[in-house]
Design an enzyme around this catalytic site. Structure first.
Site, mmCIF file in Angstrom:
data_model
loop_
_atom_site.group_PDB
_atom_site.id
_atom_site.type_symbol
_atom_site.label_atom_id
_atom_site.label_comp_id
_atom_site.label_asym_id
_atom_site.label_seq_id
_atom_site.Cartn_x
_atom_site.Cartn_y
_atom_site.Cartn_z
ATOM 1 N N CYS A 19 29.420 10.526 25.382
ATOM 2 C CA CYS A 19 29.131 9.673 26.767
ATOM 3 C C CYS A 19 27.673 10.057 26.896
ATOM 4 O O CYS A 19 27.176 11.403 26.949
ATOM 5 C CB CYS A 19 29.853 10.138 27.886
ATOM 6 S SG CYS A 19 29.387 9.290 29.354
ATOM 7 N N THR A 51 24.412 3.210 25.847
ATOM 8 C CA THR A 51 25.987 3.843 26.221
ATOM 9 C C THR A 51 26.848 3.980 24.927
ATOM 10 O O THR A 51 26.645 3.256 23.904
ATOM 11 C CB THR A 51 26.164 2.586 27.202
ATOM 12 O OG1 THR A 51 27.675 2.866 27.106
ATOM 13 C CG2 THR A 51 26.402 1.375 26.626
#
Length: 234
Positions: A197, A83
């Site tokens: 992202c 992430t």
């Protein structure tokens, strides 16, 4: 090949891509039926998301440190945090473990610099776009100038990530919005755009952008294989 620790679940949609990309690259590099030795610690994203939006980064740091320690105890010899946003806590995690954490900004920054590019747009959660933890590492370690979308565009990008992409929802309407934002970044001088992202690659690809895209998920996964195959410390 060293064992790769994957700290995932943020969201599991992108963590599944990490696993696939790492094993595809391992098979490509080693041939035959080879796959990557790995361990995964996968968290419940609902709890993580709630703490993110509450701004409780102290509690989040505790959870990320515990997960990193769990991965190391499970046999990981290097750690991949699947992430972008939670790299805000990468330093705290690294201090808690004896194995290397492969920071997501570094393979991305190196790939951009290798192309001779310097001014890049950054898409991601509002945390990633508006806080300095990723931008400053790209600027300091890789000599990049990082720009972000206008406030209203940042809000739309963030909303689509949390309301749609982390839930596996992909729509043409949202793809069109991302295309428009990327076009505006290019008009503002971005020579390339970072998909900062790990879910954005589910929505758009190079055909959607007027400038080169650098997908953090793919670059991070490939760098993990490179590090796992390298001799000595990563």
């Amino acid at each position: 090949m060293r064992t790769i620790g994957l700290l995932g679940g943020m969201s599991w949609e992108s963590s599944a891509h990490y696993y696939r990309l790492i094993n595809q690259e391992t098979r490509r590099r080693l041939g035959g039926t080879h796959s990557a030795p790995s361990v995964m610690v996968s968290v419940d994203f609902a709890a993580i998301e709630a703490l993110q939006h509450a701004g409780d980064w102290v509690s989040l740091a505790g959870r990320m440190v515990d997960a990193a320690v769990q991965a190391e105890r499970g046999g990981a010899e290097l750690l991949v945090l699947c992430t972008n946003t939670m790299h805000k806590l990468a330093d705290a995690m690294q201090q808690a473990i004896s194995i290397a954490l492969l920071h997501i900004a570094d393979p991305v920054g190196q790939a951009i610099a290798d192309q001779g590019l310097s001014r890049v747009g950054l898409l991601g959660t509002a945390f990633t776009m508006e806080q300095p933890f990723l931008r400053e590492r790209l600027e300091r370690n890789h000599g990049l100038q990082v720009i972000t979308p206008a406030p209203e565009d940042r809000a739309s990008i963030h909303r689509i990530i949390y309301d749609e992409l982390v839930r596996g929802i992909v729509t043409d309407e949202s793809r069109a919005l991302y295309r428009a934002v990327m076009a505006r970044l290019a008009d503002s001088g971005a020579q390339a755009i970072i998909l900062g992202c790990t879910e954005i690659m589910l929505l758009v690809d190079q055909a959607d952008s007027p400038v080169p895209l650098f997908d953090t998920t793919t670059l991070h996964a490939l760098a993990a294989v490179e590090a796992a195959l390298a001799e000595g410390p990563s």
